[in-house]
Write an enzyme that holds these catalytic residues in place. Structure first.
Site, short mmCIF file in Angstrom:
data_model
loop_
_atom_site.label_atom_id
_atom_site.label_comp_id
_atom_site.label_asym_id
_atom_site.label_seq_id
_atom_site.Cartn_x
_atom_site.Cartn_y
_atom_site.Cartn_z
N TYR A 209 0.78 -1.62 0.03
CA TYR A 209 -0.11 0.24 0.29
C TYR A 209 0.74 1.05 0.17
O TYR A 209 2.09 1.23 0.94
CB TYR A 209 -0.71 -0.24 1.11
CG TYR A 209 -2.85 -0.09 1.12
CD1 TYR A 209 -2.97 0.80 0.13
CD2 TYR A 209 -3.23 -0.85 1.11
CE1 TYR A 209 -4.46 0.67 -0.12
CE2 TYR A 209 -4.05 -1.36 0.69
CZ TYR A 209 -5.16 -0.59 -0.01
OH TYR A 209 -6.40 -0.82 -0.24
N GLU B 45 -0.78 4.56 -0.49
CA GLU B 45 -1.19 6.13 -0.75
C GLU B 45 -0.16 7.52 -0.76
O GLU B 45 0.13 7.01 0.06
CB GLU B 45 -2.27 6.00 -0.04
CG GLU B 45 -3.59 5.20 -0.26
CD GLU B 45 -4.89 4.90 0.05
OE1 GLU B 45 -5.07 5.86 1.24
OE2 GLU B 45 -6.13 3.96 0.92
N ASP C 234 -7.48 12.52 -25.83
CA ASP C 234 -7.22 11.09 -25.21
C ASP C 234 -6.71 10.69 -25.89
O ASP C 234 -7.49 10.06 -27.20
CB ASP C 234 -8.90 10.21 -25.31
CG ASP C 234 -9.09 9.23 -23.70
OD1 ASP C 234 -7.94 8.65 -24.44
OD2 ASP C 234 -9.59 9.15 -23.53
N THR D 19 -4.68 5.08 -22.25
CA THR D 19 -3.71 4.14 -21.51
C THR D 19 -2.88 3.77 -21.78
O THR D 19 -1.82 4.29 -22.61
CB THR D 19 -5.39 3.52 -21.76
OG1 THR D 19 -5.23 3.05 -23.37
CG2 THR D 19 -6.58 3.24 -21.85
N LYS E 169 -2.75 -0.45 -24.71
CA LYS E 169 -3.60 -0.45 -26.52
C LYS E 169 -1.90 -0.13 -27.01
O LYS E 169 -1.06 -1.02 -27.55
CB LYS E 169 -4.27 0.96 -26.72
CG LYS E 169 -5.36 0.18 -25.59
CD LYS E 169 -6.60 1.73 -26.07
CE LYS E 169 -7.83 1.05 -25.26
NZ LYS E 169 -8.01 2.18 -24.07
N ARG F 213 -2.23 -2.93 -18.26
CA ARG F 213 -3.09 -2.20 -18.31
C ARG F 213 -3.09 -1.12 -17.34
O ARG F 213 -2.48 -1.20 -16.20
CB ARG F 213 -5.45 -2.72 -17.64
CG ARG F 213 -4.97 -3.48 -18.69
CD ARG F 213 -6.23 -4.54 -18.47
NE ARG F 213 -6.66 -5.22 -19.73
CZ ARG F 213 -7.17 -4.63 -20.76
NH1 ARG F 213 -7.64 -3.58 -20.79
NH2 ARG F 213 -7.14 -5.57 -22.25
N1 DSN Z 1 -13.10 -0.78 -24.48
C1 DSN Z 1 -11.75 -0.02 -25.19
C2 DSN Z 1 -11.76 -0.02 -26.64
O1 DSN Z 1 -11.73 -0.86 -27.45
O2 DSN Z 1 -11.63 0.39 -27.35
C3 DSN Z 1 -11.99 1.93 -24.62
O3 DSN Z 1 -11.50 2.05 -23.77
#
Ligand code: DSN
Length: 419
Positions: free
Chosen positions: A46, A48, A191, A217, A220, A226
């Site tokens: 932990y 925080e 984003d 994120t 991707k 993640r």
């Molecule tokens: N769920 C994602 C996507 O598949 O594009 C976006 O958050």
């Protein structure tokens, strides 16, 4: 592993990924190093707060991990501040709204059904419930309608303009978007979750220095675990002090929104894995990777167009294709199922002005990031375009789909998942 049931399920998922072709454009295959960091003892801790100011003892090691992740993110994207604690994209976007606007304020984002994301103002999402969201669209040609956006900004005067997409195959014109935000003095938030890896590779223009806040994120095209990064410029953060909403205070506003605003303890194993992925993304090989993702997507697009597929916007500039299947007399749902039987994983998706429902839409969305990680190139994309066409044309022919699956498994075996 003592838990045999979970062990078997993990092995089954690895088999599923190895034997087939993952073509969901938001997915990728992480390196062994990323997985090792993710499965480490760091998960037990932990912490925080932020490095040097934690609410727990024993944080001397995780402080170093988080600082390393922050430094690598700053260097990679060329910003002065990086928050690496967002649990994933949706909580990170929530933190950005929390930092920059008040409940009830007007915010503007691309409608989900036109390629946006739930957190960009969908009425059933927190972003459409807590805020007065107004939603822009693409034109009939599938391209962002910058004129509509400018007129909407003029009329609605949003305090925050969210730009980004989950199903948009073209480039964002950040300068034009800045001008639109400036019409009404809105914060411009980029984003770049889908395209961050392309931005790093120079295969898509960067919003750095143009947008006020950038969120991505990490799992991707960036090919990490993640998680999420929130990037900005401004004065060094002082999360202990309340700050006015000024551009100089962005680091403090963002950090305070994450904690104490929204989240508790950071996921330290995830932070370490992000740091590992950021190191990988800083290599020349990653630049080649990002460029190859786009080359592969363009080859796939050309192959499918030649077979009469109706690509939204007529093609792609990035990692994904959005296909309107109306002229092929098959729904997105049926296509997703047939391709799945053949070993190609895609997802059904709405297309702009879709007359069908999101649960049974007209299109599919597919992308090349995961296949490119496995080392596939233009030749394989041409072959895959042919298989996609066969599976869609003969989607009720179980025997043919089974034969395709065997052929696909053979190709997949030549391109193993990363070690
Ligand atoms: N769920 C994602 C996507 O598949 O594009 C976006 O958050």
């Amino acid at each position: 592993m003592k838990d045999k049931k979970i062990e078997e399920l993990i092995a089954a998922e690895v088999r599923r990924q190895s034997d087939g072709l993952e073509m969901i454009p938001s997915e990728n295959h992480t390196s062994g190093d990323v997985l090792q960091a993710l499965g480490s003892r760091l998960t037990d801790k932990y912490s925080e707060g932020y490095p040097g100011m934690r609410y727990y003892g024993g944080c001397e090691v995780v402080d170093k991990v988080e600082n390393l992740a922050r430094e690598r993110a700053k260097t990679l994207f060329g910003v002065t501040h990086a928050n690496v604690q967002g649990y994933s994209g949706s909580p990170a976007n929530q933190a950005i709204y929390f930092a920059l606007v008040n409940p009830g304020d007007t915010v503007m984002g691309l409608h989900l059904y036109y390629g946006g994301h739930m957190t960009h103002g969908l009425k059933v999402n927190f972003s459409g419930v807590m805020y007065n969201s107004v939603q822009y669209h693409t034109g009939k040609d599938g391209y962002l309608d910058y004129e509509e956006m400018a007129a909407m900004a003029q009329k609605e005067k949003p305090k925050l303009l969210m730009v980004g997409a989950t199903a948009y195959p073209r480039i964002f014109d950040w300068k034009k978007l800045r001008e639109i935000a400036d019409i009404c003095g809105a914060w411009l938030v980029a984003d770049i979750s889908h395209i961050a890896g392309l931005v790093v590779a120079g295969a898509h223009p960067s919003p750095v220095g143009i947008a006020d806040v950038i969120m991505t994120t990490t799992h991707k095209t960036l090919r990490g675990p993640r998680g999420a990064l929130i990037l900005c410029n401004g004065n060094p953060s002082n999360p202990l002090k309340k700050a006015e909403r000024t551009p100089e205070n962005l680091p403090t506003l963002i950090d305070r929104a994450i904690i104490p605003g929204l989240q508790g303890g950071p996921h330290n194993h995830q932070t370490a894995a992000i740091a590992v992925a950021l190191r990988e993304a800083a290599t020349p090989q990653f630049k080649d990777y990002g460029q190859q993702i786009v080359k592969n997507a363009k080859t796939l697009a050309a192959g499918l167009s030649a077979k009469g597929y109706d690509l939204v916007t007529g093609g792609t500039d990035n990692h994904l294709l959005l296909i309107d299947l109306t002229n092929k007399q098959i729904s997105g749902k049926e296509a997703e199922k047939a391709l799945g039987k053949a070993g190609i994983t895609v997802n059904k998706n709405t297309v702009p002005f879709d007359p069908r429902s999101p649960f049974d839409p007209s299109g599919i969305r597919l992308g090349t990031p995961a296949l490119t990680t496995r080392g596939m190139k233009e030749d394989q994309m041409q072959q895959i375009a042919g298989w996609i066409d066969q599976a869609i044309t003969h989607y009720t022919d179980e025997k043919l789909l089974g034969n395709l699956r065997a052929e696909i498994k053979e190709l997949a075996a030549l391109f193993p998942l990363p070690a």
